[in-house]
Design a protein around this motif. Structure first.
Motif, short mmCIF file in Angstrom:
data_model
loop_
_atom_site.label_atom_id
_atom_site.label_comp_id
_atom_site.label_asym_id
_atom_site.label_seq_id
_atom_site.Cartn_x
_atom_site.Cartn_y
_atom_site.Cartn_z
N LEU A 386 63.93 8.34 -45.66
CA LEU A 386 64.82 7.23 -45.98
C LEU A 386 64.26 6.45 -47.17
CD1 LEU A 386 67.25 5.40 -45.22
CD2 LEU A 386 65.65 4.10 -43.80
N PRO A 387 64.99 6.35 -48.29
CA PRO A 387 64.52 5.55 -49.42
C PRO A 387 64.68 4.06 -49.11
CG PRO A 387 66.66 6.48 -49.91
CD PRO A 387 66.26 7.05 -48.59
N ILE A 388 63.66 3.29 -49.42
CA ILE A 388 63.67 1.87 -49.15
C ILE A 388 63.13 1.14 -50.37
CG2 ILE A 388 61.39 1.93 -48.06
CD1 ILE A 388 62.33 -0.30 -46.20
N ALA A 389 63.74 0.02 -50.71
CA ALA A 389 63.32 -0.81 -51.84
C ALA A 389 62.69 -2.09 -51.30
CB ALA A 389 64.50 -1.13 -52.75
N LEU A 390 61.55 -2.47 -51.85
CA LEU A 390 60.78 -3.62 -51.37
C LEU A 390 60.50 -4.56 -52.53
CD1 LEU A 390 58.17 -1.51 -49.37
CD2 LEU A 390 60.21 -2.58 -48.43
N VAL A 391 60.75 -5.84 -52.30
CA VAL A 391 60.40 -6.88 -53.27
C VAL A 391 59.09 -7.51 -52.80
CG1 VAL A 391 61.11 -8.98 -54.44
CG2 VAL A 391 62.83 -7.27 -53.79
N VAL A 392 58.03 -7.32 -53.57
CA VAL A 392 56.68 -7.75 -53.17
C VAL A 392 56.36 -9.08 -53.85
CG1 VAL A 392 54.25 -7.07 -53.03
CG2 VAL A 392 56.05 -5.32 -52.96
N GLY A 393 55.74 -9.98 -53.08
CA GLY A 393 55.37 -11.28 -53.59
C GLY A 393 53.99 -11.30 -54.19
N PRO A 394 53.54 -12.48 -54.70
CA PRO A 394 52.21 -12.58 -55.33
C PRO A 394 51.06 -12.29 -54.37
CG PRO A 394 53.60 -14.46 -55.90
CD PRO A 394 54.31 -13.73 -54.82
N ASP A 395 51.25 -12.55 -53.05
CA ASP A 395 50.18 -12.33 -52.07
C ASP A 395 50.17 -10.92 -51.52
OD1 ASP A 395 52.55 -12.52 -50.75
OD2 ASP A 395 51.87 -13.96 -49.23
N GLY A 396 51.03 -10.04 -52.01
CA GLY A 396 51.07 -8.66 -51.53
C GLY A 396 51.98 -8.44 -50.34
N VAL A 398 55.67 -8.39 -48.41
CA VAL A 398 57.04 -8.06 -48.80
C VAL A 398 57.93 -9.24 -48.46
CG1 VAL A 398 58.98 -6.53 -48.37
CG2 VAL A 398 56.68 -5.59 -48.54
N ARG A 399 58.68 -9.70 -49.46
CA ARG A 399 59.62 -10.78 -49.25
C ARG A 399 60.99 -10.26 -48.81
NH1 ARG A 399 55.32 -12.82 -49.79
NH2 ARG A 399 54.79 -14.71 -50.92
N MET A 400 61.44 -9.22 -49.44
CA MET A 400 62.79 -8.71 -49.17
C MET A 400 62.75 -7.19 -49.15
SD MET A 400 66.11 -9.20 -51.65
CE MET A 400 67.36 -7.93 -51.74
N ARG A 401 63.52 -6.63 -48.25
CA ARG A 401 63.61 -5.17 -48.15
C ARG A 401 65.07 -4.80 -47.93
NH1 ARG A 401 60.98 -6.77 -43.34
NH2 ARG A 401 62.37 -6.62 -41.53
N PHE A 402 65.47 -3.67 -48.46
CA PHE A 402 66.81 -3.16 -48.23
C PHE A 402 66.80 -1.65 -48.40
CE2 PHE A 402 66.54 -4.22 -52.70
CZ PHE A 402 67.13 -3.15 -53.35
N SER A 403 67.73 -1.00 -47.70
CA SER A 403 67.82 0.46 -47.77
C SER A 403 68.40 0.86 -49.11
CB SER A 403 68.69 0.99 -46.62
OG SER A 403 68.91 2.37 -46.76
N ALA A 404 67.66 1.67 -49.83
CA ALA A 404 68.14 2.16 -51.12
C ALA A 404 69.09 3.34 -50.97
CB ALA A 404 66.96 2.56 -52.00
N LEU A 405 69.37 3.74 -49.71
CA LEU A 405 70.27 4.86 -49.50
C LEU A 405 71.69 4.51 -49.91
CD1 LEU A 405 70.47 7.74 -48.29
CD2 LEU A 405 71.00 6.68 -46.10
N MET A 406 72.06 3.24 -49.75
CA MET A 406 73.41 2.79 -50.08
C MET A 406 73.54 2.33 -51.54
SD MET A 406 75.15 3.31 -47.38
CE MET A 406 74.94 3.55 -45.62
#
Length: 480
Positions: A386-396, A398-406
């Motif tokens: 499953l492909p997943i996209a993660l938005v990483v913050g300054p402290d390492g 993850v702030r936001m995640r969403f499925s990149a499948l869609m």
């Protein structure tokens, strides 16, 4: 590594055994409240002991699973490649569909081979004093007992009767006829054709036995049509799924190649003079159109088949299961075709976040994003990663995640460009397990996703055990 694996396997076996033992004890407690239960107090005491043993087994299994995971985490792991839909899978599925279709065709052909016997039976006449090879006899019989059972074919009555002092028995599917007339002490007339009891008439109702050639032909023809239809449906679904996987693999290859040069993926209409997308940027998911086949064809046919299948267990079970399944399908269809297209990911001048299908926003400040990472979650041997996209913050974290499948690779690249952060796709070719990803980037995987296998197994065990309990209680042999 091996020790942890064996501990986990043994632990799961103990957990499953514990659940089954607890369900057995619960069934015994429920049975103790039946009117004809013998020694209900003693039964409940034994059932309580059985339930306690099941809980102990489950607790021991959970301890073994947890210790196995600690051992597995301590050992270094090598990432494994994602399993692909290979030619072997395609050949195996095609062979299964062909064999099933062949069985259905064979059943239909065999039903046509009974046409001669059916024609002979229908053209037969009542026997007279003159010898005749194609005649039937009507004999007075007295029913001495009826055994009732329920199976996949519905209610089956095994009728025991005496014919001229000789004990005989026949099997009957009552169908829509009133089977209450088949009771001990009732008298009727049996039809004997070629030495076989083909019909049993009681109280003006004529019941067809399993030896009736007309009924045999109808049953074989119905079996052939149902089997052939179900396997043709499976062939359609599998063919559509195979084409969908092929197209998705090709699109993923194109997207991954494009992600390496994400600037080329941004259309000129969405790029300002600075080279970044114009804000605010709102991106909606796009579900593959091939799913329309599943929602509009496969699931409705499955619901109809399920509704008729559970009719053999009574109207209460039939309607409860049918309505529950229909509600689940309706909820899934609403999510798929109404809520999912309305959901989105967005970036504006001050924040970024997600929008649910009901319009609820979850946002973070723009300063909380330092990079967008694309990873592939390994979900098991037979499940595509499953492909997943993660938005990483300054402290390492993850702030936001969403499925990149869609979302297409172009959409993910636009989202990263809108955040003015780099897009990291260096590790997208190497699938990673949810536990490893959570350890590497905290907050990247939710708790249900990390324990998806355990949750799925638990739900499946409970549903199967409940269904077997209902079937067992409704299919037990009784007498009339």
């Amino acid at each position: 590594m091996e020790g942890g694996l064996w501990r986990s396997i043994l632990g799961w076996l103990l957990v499953v055994a514990g659940i089954l033992v607890v369900l057995l004890g619960a069934a015994a407690v429920g049975g103790s409240y039946l009117p004809d239960a013998q020694d209900p107090v003693g039964t409940r005491i034994v059932a309580a002991i059985v339930i306690a043993v099941g809980l102990l087994l489950g607790a021991g299994g959970i301890r073994l699973i947890r210790s196995g995971r600690r051992i597995a985490r301590a050992a270094p792991k090598q990432p494994r490649l994602a399993r692909r839909f290979t030619r072997v899978h395609a050949v195996g599925y095609a062979a299964a569909v062909v064999l099933g279709a062949a069985f259905g065709v064979g059943a239909i052909i065999y039903s046509f081979s009974l046409d001669g016997e059916v024609q002979s039976f229908r053209s037969s006449h009542r026997c007279s004093t003159a010898p005749d090879a194609n005649c039937y006899q009507l004999r007075d019989v007295a029913i001495t007992g009826v055994d009732i059972s329920h199976g996949r074919g519905g209610e089956t009555d095994t009728v025991h009767f005496t014919d001229s002092g000789s004990s005989q028995e026949v099997a009957i599917h009552p169908g829509t006829l009133d089977s209450s007339v088949l009771r001990t002490g009732a008298e009727g007339v049996a039809t004997v054709w070629h030495g076989k009891y083909t019909n049993l008439e009681v109280s003006g109702l004529s019941f067809t036995t399993f030896d009736n050639p007309v009924g045999q032909r109808g049953e074989w023809r119905l079996i052939g049509i149902v089997v052939l239809g179900s396997f043709l449906l499976q062939a359609t679904v599998l063919g559509g799924g195979f084409l969908y996987l092929r197209r998705r693999a090709a699109a993923r290859s194109a997207d991954e190649g494009g992600l390496l040069g994400s600037a080329e993926l941004l259309p000129p209409s969405a790029i300002g003079t600075t080279g970044y997308p114009i804000l605010p940027l709102v991106l909606h998911p796009s579900a593959p159109k091939s799913r329309l086949l599943v929602w509009l064809v496969a699931l409705p046919i499955a619901l109809v088949g399920e509704f008729f299948y559970f009719a053999q267990y009574g109207r209460v079970v039939q309607w409860i299961v049918g309505v529950s399944s229909a509600l689940l399908v309706v909820v899934g269809a609403v999510w798929q075709f109404v809520l999912l297209p309305r959901s989105a990911i967005y970036v504006d001048d001050l924040s970024f976040g997600t929008v649910s299908g009901l319009g609820r926003r979850k946002s973070w400040a723009r300063g909380d994003a330092t990079r967008v990472v694309m990873r592939m979650l390994d979900r098991g041997r037979r499940t595509p990663a499953l492909p997943i996209a993660l938005v990483v913050g300054p402290d390492g974290r993850v702030r936001m995640r969403f499925s990149a499948l869609m979302y297409s690779g172009e959409a993910v690249a636009q989202f990263a460009a809108g955040l003015r952060v780099p897009l990291d796709v260096d590790s997208i070719e190497t699938p990673i397990t949810p536990a490893q990803l959570q350890k590497e980037m905290p907050g990247s995987v939710s708790w249900p996703m990390r324990h998806a296998t355990a949750l799925g197994a638990g739900i499946a065990i409970v549903l199967i055990a409940g269904l077997l309990l209902v079937v067992g209680l409704s299919s037990g042999p009784t007498q009339r």
